[in-house]
Design an enzyme around this catalytic site. Structure first.
Site, short mmCIF file in Angstrom:
data_model
loop_
_atom_site.label_atom_id
_atom_site.label_comp_id
_atom_site.label_asym_id
_atom_site.label_seq_id
_atom_site.Cartn_x
_atom_site.Cartn_y
_atom_site.Cartn_z
N SER A 1 123.36 33.68 -11.64
CA SER A 1 123.63 34.45 -10.43
C SER A 1 124.49 33.68 -9.45
O SER A 1 125.02 34.26 -8.49
CB SER A 1 122.31 34.85 -9.76
OG SER A 1 121.46 33.72 -9.60
N ASP B 1 120.00 28.22 -16.64
CA ASP B 1 120.26 29.56 -17.15
C ASP B 1 121.48 29.53 -18.08
O ASP B 1 122.57 29.16 -17.65
CB ASP B 1 120.52 30.49 -15.97
CG ASP B 1 120.28 31.95 -16.28
OD1 ASP B 1 119.90 32.27 -17.42
OD2 ASP B 1 120.48 32.77 -15.36
N LYS C 1 116.88 29.12 -19.92
CA LYS C 1 116.56 30.55 -19.94
C LYS C 1 117.69 31.30 -20.60
O LYS C 1 118.87 30.96 -20.40
CB LYS C 1 116.34 31.10 -18.52
CG LYS C 1 116.01 32.60 -18.50
CD LYS C 1 115.78 33.11 -17.09
CE LYS C 1 117.07 33.36 -16.35
NZ LYS C 1 117.90 34.46 -16.95
N GLU D 1 118.84 35.54 -21.77
CA GLU D 1 118.53 36.96 -21.61
C GLU D 1 118.40 37.66 -22.95
O GLU D 1 119.11 37.34 -23.90
CB GLU D 1 119.62 37.64 -20.78
CG GLU D 1 119.72 37.16 -19.34
CD GLU D 1 120.77 37.91 -18.54
OE1 GLU D 1 121.31 38.92 -19.05
OE2 GLU D 1 121.07 37.48 -17.42
N GLU E 1 112.50 41.64 -15.19
CA GLU E 1 113.37 42.08 -14.09
C GLU E 1 113.60 43.58 -14.13
O GLU E 1 113.88 44.16 -15.18
CB GLU E 1 114.72 41.36 -14.14
CG GLU E 1 115.65 41.80 -13.02
CD GLU E 1 116.91 40.96 -12.88
OE1 GLU E 1 117.71 41.26 -11.97
OE2 GLU E 1 117.09 40.01 -13.66
#
Length: 262
Positions: free
Chosen positions: A47, A85, A115, A117, A180
């Site tokens: 992000s 991430d 991490k 996704e 999320e």
């Protein structure tokens, strides 16, 4: 100083129903403040593409940029667990490349975990990275790297798929999972079903922990604030006011005053 947060500690917190507190962090200064405030987990999120770099989404963020920011955060952390991430295309090309890039977060940046996704589709990668000795946090539901595939940032409501994703990443060895953009009722079922800690963002109060973007919760960003964010401070206005006063004093000769001179 309190003991460092470890992965076994996160499991113990879930077992004892102690909430896990996580925020994103992108630099040394804010990571230091978050760590000193007792935050349990510092996620160096991709992000940063939107929050720090001013991009429209997270997709352009590179591995080198993530390593750079994660290293700054890791240098500041004395207690918190630091997670790096993995950015878009850092793990999708091949298993070997995924392991190599995950290893960079540990070896070069000083993170404790990574991490990535995705749910069932990436479970083989989670397994491979975990088998290489690198802890993995999964991320299901609204996954920003899939923004084009999803048609925007949309709440994910397919309960059967979400439950399957959560179970598959757990079976693959993920030590926790970010939920999320998931309705609270579904997130509650997932949190009760899996043994690993769930970290919610826009997923209701029954997750084992919560995470927010630091700039959002402190009101540092003037971008759109999602519904799930609570702003605990509105620092953007204070920062702007301080800078305005500084500029006025410099232009008017009020700064530096005698007490600021050698």
């Amino acid at each position: 100083m309190a003991a460092s947060v470890t992965i076994p500690r996160l499991f113990a917190m879930k077992e004892k129903q102690e909430k896990i507190v996580a925020v994103t962090a992108y630099d040394y200064a804010f990571a230091h403040l978050a760590d000193a405030a007792g935050i349990d987990v510092l996620l160096v999120g991709d992000s940063l593409g939107m929050v720090v770099q001013g991009r429209a989404n997270t997709l352009p963020v590179t591995m080198d940029e993530m390593i750079y920011h994660t290293a700054m955060v890791a240098r500041a952390a004395r207690r918190a667990l630091v997670i790096g991430d993995m950015p878009f295309m850092a793990y999708q090309v091949s298993t070997a490349e995924a392991i190599r890039n995950a290893g960079r977060f540990i070896k070069e940046a000083g993170a404790a975990a990574v991490k990535l996704e995705g749910g069932a589709a990436v479970s083989p990668l989670i397994q491979a990275i975990t088998d290489a000795g690198i802890p993995v946090q999964a991320h299901i539901g609204l996954t920003p790297q899939s923004v084009h595939q999803m048609g925007g940032y949309r709440v994910q409501r397919d309960e059967a798929r979400l439950l399957e994703d959560a179970l598959r990443v757990e079976q693959a060895g993920a030590f926790s999972v970010v939920l999320e953009g998931i309705p609270s009722a579904i997130a509650t079922k997932i949190s009760r079903k899996v043994r690993i800690p769930t970290i919610g963002i826009g997923a209701g109060p029954d997750c084992d922990g919560q995470i927010l973007v630091l700039h959002d919760l402190l009101g540092l960003s003037e971008r759109h604030v999602p519904k799930f964010v609570k702003q605990y401070r509105t620092l953007a206005a204070e920062v702007r006011q301080g800078l305005t006063e500084y500029g006025d004093e410099v232009r008017g000769g009020g700064f530096p005053a005698p007490e600021h001179c050698y």
